[in-house]
Scaffold this active site. Structure first.
Site, mmCIF file in Angstrom:
data_model
loop_
_atom_site.group_PDB
_atom_site.id
_atom_site.type_symbol
_atom_site.label_atom_id
_atom_site.label_comp_id
_atom_site.label_asym_id
_atom_site.label_seq_id
_atom_site.Cartn_x
_atom_site.Cartn_y
_atom_site.Cartn_z
ATOM 1 N N CYS A 178 -4.170 10.227 -12.462
ATOM 2 C CA CYS A 178 -5.410 9.446 -12.397
ATOM 3 C C CYS A 178 -5.154 8.059 -12.954
ATOM 4 O O CYS A 178 -4.312 7.320 -12.419
ATOM 5 C CB CYS A 178 -6.579 10.169 -13.047
ATOM 6 S SG CYS A 178 -6.262 10.866 -14.693
ATOM 7 N N ARG A 179 -5.828 7.678 -14.050
ATOM 8 C CA ARG A 179 -5.775 6.286 -14.508
ATOM 9 C C ARG A 179 -4.752 6.025 -15.608
ATOM 10 O O ARG A 179 -4.608 4.896 -16.051
ATOM 11 C CB ARG A 179 -7.162 5.859 -14.995
ATOM 12 C CG ARG A 179 -8.185 5.771 -13.878
ATOM 13 C CD ARG A 179 -9.596 5.705 -14.423
ATOM 14 N NE ARG A 179 -10.582 5.529 -13.369
ATOM 15 C CZ ARG A 179 -11.870 5.828 -13.483
ATOM 16 N NH1 ARG A 179 -12.318 6.356 -14.625
ATOM 17 N NH2 ARG A 179 -12.699 5.627 -12.481
#
Length: 220
Positions: A178-179
């Site tokens: 993800c991030r």
């Protein structure tokens, strides 16, 4: 201007950046904006603060020239001033992890189940994805994927994953991301995938970590 005054002025200007970063919420906001430009309302929702407070934090970051803003109708859209700002966030976190035992302990809690972590390095993961030996799964929102994503990654946002499981092969390992290291969407994705019988792990890397390591990303 004498030398002492000049030196004080130089350090004062650098300190503007340090002051702007001296807030957990602003650091999180920078991580959000490193995924792509966002409206102030989206920023507030992502970091769990109201729009007024989000605007105040963004103003402080803008005054330090770390973010820029444009108007889209009635909406104010913010973005990072450059890729170097995203890399600054990665470097700051790496320094903190190296020197702060409290941060290392917190990260160890996130790694309580090491079998859920990808066991290969970045370059080997890239090679495996290229050969089709793993599926690299980007579980961020689609607009963030469109801004930049890891090579060979497939976009299946976490909010859609449960309804799109049939699109994923069961005979190939899935590596979700993800991030970045502090993002928990990939943990939720791995949990969901494993509950449905998929081979799934996660990598702490996001696009920012990939770029900071000098590796390529895909855009669009």
């Amino acid at each position: 201007m004498d030398n002492r005054t000049l030196k004080d002025l130089l350090y004062e200007q650098v300190a503007r950046v340090g002051k702007a970063l001296a807030s957990p919420k602003r650091l999180e906001i920078l991580e959000m904006l490193a995924q792509g430009e966002k409206a102030v309302e989206s920023v507030g929702a992502e970091v769990a603060i109201d729009v007024k407070l989000a605007s105040a934090h963004l103003k402080a970051l803008k005054e330090a020239r770390l973010v820029q803003v444009r108007r889209d109708g009635k909406r104010m859209i913010y973005r990072l001033s450059g890729t170097d700002v995203a890399q600054l966030g990665v470097t700051l976190r790496q320094v903190a992890e190296e020197h702060l035992v409290e941060l290392r302990l917190a990260l160890q809690q996130m790694m309580a189940e090491p079998e859920r972590l990808a066991q290969v390095g970045r370059k080997e993961l890239l090679a495996q994805a290229k050969r089709g030996e793993v599926i690299v799964l980007d579980v961020r929102p689609p607009q963030e994927f469109d801004t930049a994503h890891l090579p060979y990654a497939r976009s299946v946002p976490l909010s859609e994953l449960a309804h799109r499981l049939a699109e994923l092969p069961r005979d190939v390992e899935i590596v979700a991301y993800c991030r970045g290291p502090f993002c928990l969407m990939s943990d939720e994705a791995v949990k969901l995938l494993r509950e449905h019988g998929y081979q799934a792990r996660k990598t702490f890397d996001g696009v920012n970590e990939w770029q900071a390591a000098g590796l390529p990303v895909k855009r669009g």
